[in-house]
Motif scaffolding. Structure first.
Motif, PDB file in Angstrom:
ATOM      1  N   GLY A  10       0.808  -1.206   0.000  1.00 14.39           N
ATOM      2  CA  GLY A  10       0.000   0.000   0.000  1.00 14.39           C
ATOM      3  C   GLY A  10       0.842   1.256   0.000  1.00 14.39           C
ATOM      4  O   GLY A  10       2.054   1.214  -0.221  1.00 14.39           O
ATOM      5  N   LEU A  11       0.181   2.370   0.265  1.00 17.44           N
ATOM      6  CA  LEU A  11       0.829   3.678   0.315  1.00 17.44           C
ATOM      7  C   LEU A  11       1.002   4.077   1.773  1.00 17.44           C
ATOM      8  O   LEU A  11       0.045   4.004   2.569  1.00 17.44           O
ATOM      9  CB  LEU A  11      -0.032   4.711  -0.412  1.00 17.44           C
ATOM     10  N   GLN A  13       3.323   6.914   4.486  1.00 17.61           N
ATOM     11  CA  GLN A  13       4.213   8.063   4.597  1.00 17.61           C
ATOM     12  C   GLN A  13       5.581   7.636   5.130  1.00 17.61           C
ATOM     13  O   GLN A  13       5.687   6.619   5.828  1.00 17.61           O
ATOM     14  CB  GLN A  13       3.605   9.112   5.522  1.00 17.61           C
ATOM     15  N   THR A  92      10.410   2.034  -1.687  1.00 18.17           N
ATOM     16  CA  THR A  92       9.337   1.911  -2.677  1.00 18.17           C
ATOM     17  C   THR A  92       9.682   0.885  -3.743  1.00 18.17           C
ATOM     18  O   THR A  92      10.811   0.833  -4.236  1.00 18.17           O
ATOM     19  CB  THR A  92       9.077   3.272  -3.341  1.00 18.17           C
ATOM     20  N   GLN A 112       2.572  -3.950  -4.397  1.00 18.46           N
ATOM     21  CA  GLN A 112       3.195  -2.634  -4.491  1.00 18.46           C
ATOM     22  C   GLN A 112       3.301  -1.983  -3.116  1.00 18.46           C
ATOM     23  O   GLN A 112       2.328  -1.933  -2.353  1.00 18.46           O
ATOM     24  CB  GLN A 112       2.383  -1.724  -5.419  1.00 18.46           C
ATOM     25  N   THR A 114       4.502   1.737  -1.683  1.00 22.01           N
ATOM     26  CA  THR A 114       4.885   3.103  -2.046  1.00 22.01           C
ATOM     27  C   THR A 114       5.053   3.919  -0.777  1.00 22.01           C
ATOM     28  O   THR A 114       4.123   4.005   0.035  1.00 22.01           O
ATOM     29  CB  THR A 114       3.827   3.749  -2.941  1.00 22.01           C
ATOM     30  N   VAL A 115       6.245   4.483  -0.610  1.00 22.17           N
ATOM     31  CA  VAL A 115       6.533   5.313   0.559  1.00 22.17           C
ATOM     32  C   VAL A 115       6.686   6.749   0.060  1.00 22.17           C
ATOM     33  O   VAL A 115       7.660   7.086  -0.617  1.00 22.17           O
ATOM     34  CB  VAL A 115       7.804   4.850   1.292  1.00 22.17           C
ATOM     35  N   SER A 116       5.709   7.565   0.400  1.00 22.59           N
ATOM     36  CA  SER A 116       5.695   8.929  -0.123  1.00 22.59           C
ATOM     37  C   SER A 116       4.866   9.825   0.779  1.00 22.59           C
ATOM     38  O   SER A 116       3.879   9.386   1.370  1.00 22.59           O
ATOM     39  CB  SER A 116       5.129   8.942  -1.550  1.00 22.59           C
ATOM     40  N   SER A 117       5.268  11.080   0.848  1.00 25.13           N
ATOM     41  CA  SER A 117       4.488  12.048   1.612  1.00 25.13           C
ATOM     42  C   SER A 117       3.508  12.780   0.701  1.00 25.13           C
ATOM     43  O   SER A 117       2.761  13.628   1.147  1.00 25.13           O
ATOM     44  CB  SER A 117       5.418  13.041   2.310  1.00 25.13           C
TER      45      SER A 117
END
Length: 117
Positions: A10-11, A13, A92, A112, A114-117
């Motif tokens: 998943g996504l 932070q 990611t 998947q 995803t590491v994102s702010s």
């Protein structure tokens, strides 16, 4: 026929956590290793962590040591877990579950992360 099914991506932070799980079915192998690989966009697939069939030997990629923990659960189905803490954008990628017996590799379909702010 050996089947590996991943879940838990998943996504998240930066600094967050995710737990990946892989259920392995059709298992008749005697000696094997289980692990997780990942592939970032434009990069080759790389090993992240692996564990021996008895759980006594564990390896981690240097960049994830102290943050990721691999475990195997044989209580019901054969399940390979990867607890990922303190995630970074460099983590990611698509994460693949792997079972290796001798020279034969078995792969899941990938999940998947995803590491994102």
């Amino acid at each position: 026929q050996l089947q590996l099914v991943e879940s838990g991506g998943g996504l998240v932070q930066p600094g967050g956590s995710l737990k990946l799980s892989c259920i392995v079915s059709g298992f008749t192998l005697d000696h094997y290793a289980m692990g997780w690989f990942r592939q970032a966009p434009g990069k080759e697939r790389e090993g992240v962590s692996c564990i021996s069939s008895g759980g006594g030997v564990v390896h981690y990629k240097d960049s994830v040591k102290g943050r990721f923990t691999i475990s195997a659960d044989k209580s019901k189905d054969d399940t390979i877990n990867l607890q990922m803490n303190s995630l970074k954008p460099d983590d990611t990628g698509v994460y693949y579950c792997n079972v290796k017996s001798g020279s034969i590799d078995y792969w899941g379909q990938g999940t998947q992360v995803t590491v994102s702010s």
